[in-house]
Design a protein around this motif. Structure first.
Motif, short mmCIF file in Angstrom:
data_model
loop_
_atom_site.label_atom_id
_atom_site.label_comp_id
_atom_site.label_asym_id
_atom_site.label_seq_id
_atom_site.Cartn_x
_atom_site.Cartn_y
_atom_site.Cartn_z
N PHE A 224 2.64 -1.83 4.83
CA PHE A 224 2.27 -0.44 4.60
C PHE A 224 3.04 0.51 5.51
CE2 PHE A 224 -1.18 -2.61 6.99
CZ PHE A 224 -1.13 -1.96 8.21
N ARG B 260 3.60 0.37 -2.38
CA ARG B 260 3.00 -0.02 -3.66
C ARG B 260 3.70 0.71 -4.81
NH1 ARG B 260 -0.29 2.70 -6.41
NH2 ARG B 260 -1.03 4.00 -4.70
N HIS C 56 -3.23 -6.55 12.73
CA HIS C 56 -1.85 -6.10 12.96
C HIS C 56 -1.05 -7.25 13.55
CE1 HIS C 56 -2.34 -1.82 12.15
NE2 HIS C 56 -3.48 -1.86 12.81
N VAL D 85 -6.15 3.40 11.72
CA VAL D 85 -6.85 2.83 10.57
C VAL D 85 -5.95 2.90 9.32
CG1 VAL D 85 -8.88 3.05 9.09
CG2 VAL D 85 -9.09 3.38 11.56
N PRO D 86 -5.80 1.78 8.58
CA PRO D 86 -4.88 1.76 7.44
C PRO D 86 -5.40 2.56 6.24
CG PRO D 86 -5.95 -0.37 7.66
CD PRO D 86 -6.38 0.45 8.84
N ILE D 87 -5.15 3.87 6.32
CA ILE D 87 -5.48 4.83 5.26
C ILE D 87 -4.28 5.77 5.16
CG2 ILE D 87 -7.06 6.70 4.55
CD1 ILE D 87 -9.27 5.25 6.14
N TRP D 88 -3.96 6.18 3.94
CA TRP D 88 -2.79 7.03 3.71
C TRP D 88 -3.18 8.16 2.78
CZ3 TRP D 88 -3.31 1.84 3.09
CH2 TRP D 88 -2.71 1.05 4.09
N PRO E 5 3.49 3.89 8.12
CA PRO E 5 2.66 4.43 9.20
C PRO E 5 1.46 5.20 8.62
CG PRO E 5 4.97 4.73 9.72
CD PRO E 5 4.92 4.20 8.31
N VAL E 6 0.31 5.01 9.20
CA VAL E 6 -0.93 5.51 8.60
C VAL E 6 -1.03 7.04 8.69
CG1 VAL E 6 -2.05 3.31 9.12
CG2 VAL E 6 -2.37 5.26 10.67
N SER E 7 -1.74 7.65 7.74
CA SER E 7 -1.87 9.11 7.71
C SER E 7 -3.25 9.55 7.24
CB SER E 7 -0.78 9.71 6.81
OG SER E 7 -0.88 9.19 5.49
N GLY E 8 -4.27 8.76 7.59
CA GLY E 8 -5.63 9.12 7.21
C GLY E 8 -6.17 10.23 8.10
N PHE F 221 0.81 -1.21 0.00
CA PHE F 221 0.00 0.00 0.00
C PHE F 221 0.86 1.27 0.00
CE2 PHE F 221 -2.69 -3.30 1.65
CZ PHE F 221 -3.85 -3.10 0.93
N ALA F 222 0.26 2.32 -0.54
CA ALA F 222 0.82 3.69 -0.50
C ALA F 222 2.25 3.71 -1.03
CB ALA F 222 0.68 4.26 0.91
N TYR G 89 -6.27 10.01 -1.29
CA TYR G 89 -6.29 9.05 -0.18
C TYR G 89 -6.38 7.64 -0.71
CZ TYR G 89 -7.19 12.68 3.35
OH TYR G 89 -7.10 13.75 4.18
N GLU G 90 -5.64 6.74 -0.03
CA GLU G 90 -5.68 5.31 -0.36
C GLU G 90 -5.98 4.55 0.93
OE1 GLU G 90 -2.28 3.94 -2.59
OE2 GLU G 90 -2.29 1.98 -1.60
N ALA G 91 -6.73 3.47 0.82
CA ALA G 91 -7.05 2.66 2.00
C ALA G 91 -6.83 1.18 1.70
CB ALA G 91 -8.51 2.86 2.41
N TYR G 92 -6.76 0.41 2.74
CA TYR G 92 -6.83 -1.05 2.66
C TYR G 92 -8.24 -1.37 3.15
CZ TYR G 92 -5.22 -5.88 3.80
OH TYR G 92 -5.04 -7.23 3.90
N LEU H 120 -5.76 -9.23 7.87
CA LEU H 120 -6.45 -8.02 8.37
C LEU H 120 -6.17 -7.69 9.83
CD1 LEU H 120 -9.98 -8.48 6.68
CD2 LEU H 120 -7.88 -7.55 5.68
N MET I 171 -9.49 -4.06 5.89
CA MET I 171 -8.88 -3.88 7.21
C MET I 171 -9.30 -2.55 7.82
SD MET I 171 -4.91 -4.18 8.40
CE MET I 171 -4.47 -3.81 10.10
#
Lengths: 81, 146
Positions: A75, A12, A59, B124-127, A77-80, A8-9, B54-57, A57, B60
């Motif tokens: 992936f 990827r 950790h 949460v796995p989002i970037w 570290p997350v950044s949502g 991911f991100a 934004y990208e997500a899994y 799914l 999960m």
């Protein structure tokens, strides 16, 4: 055994793949899978941050034992939000 | 989703309908509906941002968001909670995430809402990838908080 690696991100984009099938020795753990990926894709080394990992799914740590058919996600570290 | 599950958890590709979520979580027992909406701003660390991607899994991400909803429910007597995150390209001013909590009273609604957005941002796995005049770069979260 064979596992599916999902990327991911930044990972990827670095590898140019969303998904890779990886053959591993029986008894291999997440850390073994990461080592093999770094051998195959040297660009994975020295990103300035460590990959986070999830198996099916959830950790997991680098010591988590893998099983045939597992889905291992890698992936940053997350950044949502 | 089980019909007994009142929580609204989703990762969406289009605009988030915040008013729709506010209506959906409200029960007749609700005296408060607290909402947090995260929106795309035009600046990050002194750099002018043009847009974000934004990208997500997704499977999960939904699982983690459902866990956060369950943790909020375990700590506060809330009626229902919605956690929705958008993915894809977002322009300045568009909503990237919404947390909406209905509860009998304002205190638990506000506290559960603040708890949920902080947990979402950490776990949460989002970037997000920032597109600016300097080019495009993934925003890397703080690994000690994941």
């Amino acid at each position: 055994m064979t596992i599916t690696v999902k990327l991911f991100a930044s990972y990827r984009e670095l590898l140019g793949e969303e998904e890779i099938l990886l053959d591993l020795e029986e008894g291999a753990c997440v850390g073994d899978a990461l080592s093999l990926l770094k051998l195959r894709f040297p660009v994975l080394v020295d990103q300035g941050y460590s990959p986070l990992t999830a198996c099916n799914l959830e950790h997991v740590s680098k010591r988590h034992a893998l099983r045939d058919g597992d889905e291992l996600a890698i992936f940053p570290p997350v950044s949502g939000g | 989703m089980a019909t007994s599950d009142p929580d609204l958890i989703d990762v969406v590709a289009g605009p988030i309908d915040v008013a729709g979520l506010q209506g959906a979580v409200r029960r007749n027992s609700s005296g408060a509906v607290a909402s947090f909406v995260g929106v795309v701003r035009d600046e990050h660390q002194g750099v002018r941002v043009h847009h974000l991607v934004y990208e997500a899994y997704p499977p999960m991400a939904q699982r983690e968001m459902r866990r956060i909803a369950a943790e909020a429910r375990a700590q506060w007597p809330i009626d229902a909670i919605a956690l929705v995150h958008r993915v894809g390209r977002l322009e300045i001013g568009e909503a990237s995430v919404a947390i909406v909590v209905a509860a009998p009273h304002r205190r638990e609604a506000l506290e559960a809402c603040a708890f949920a957005i902080e947990k979402l941002k950490r776990e949460v796995p989002i970037w997000k990838k920032e597109y600016s005049a300097d080019g495009a770069a993934w925003v890397i979260g703080d690994p000690s908080r994941s």
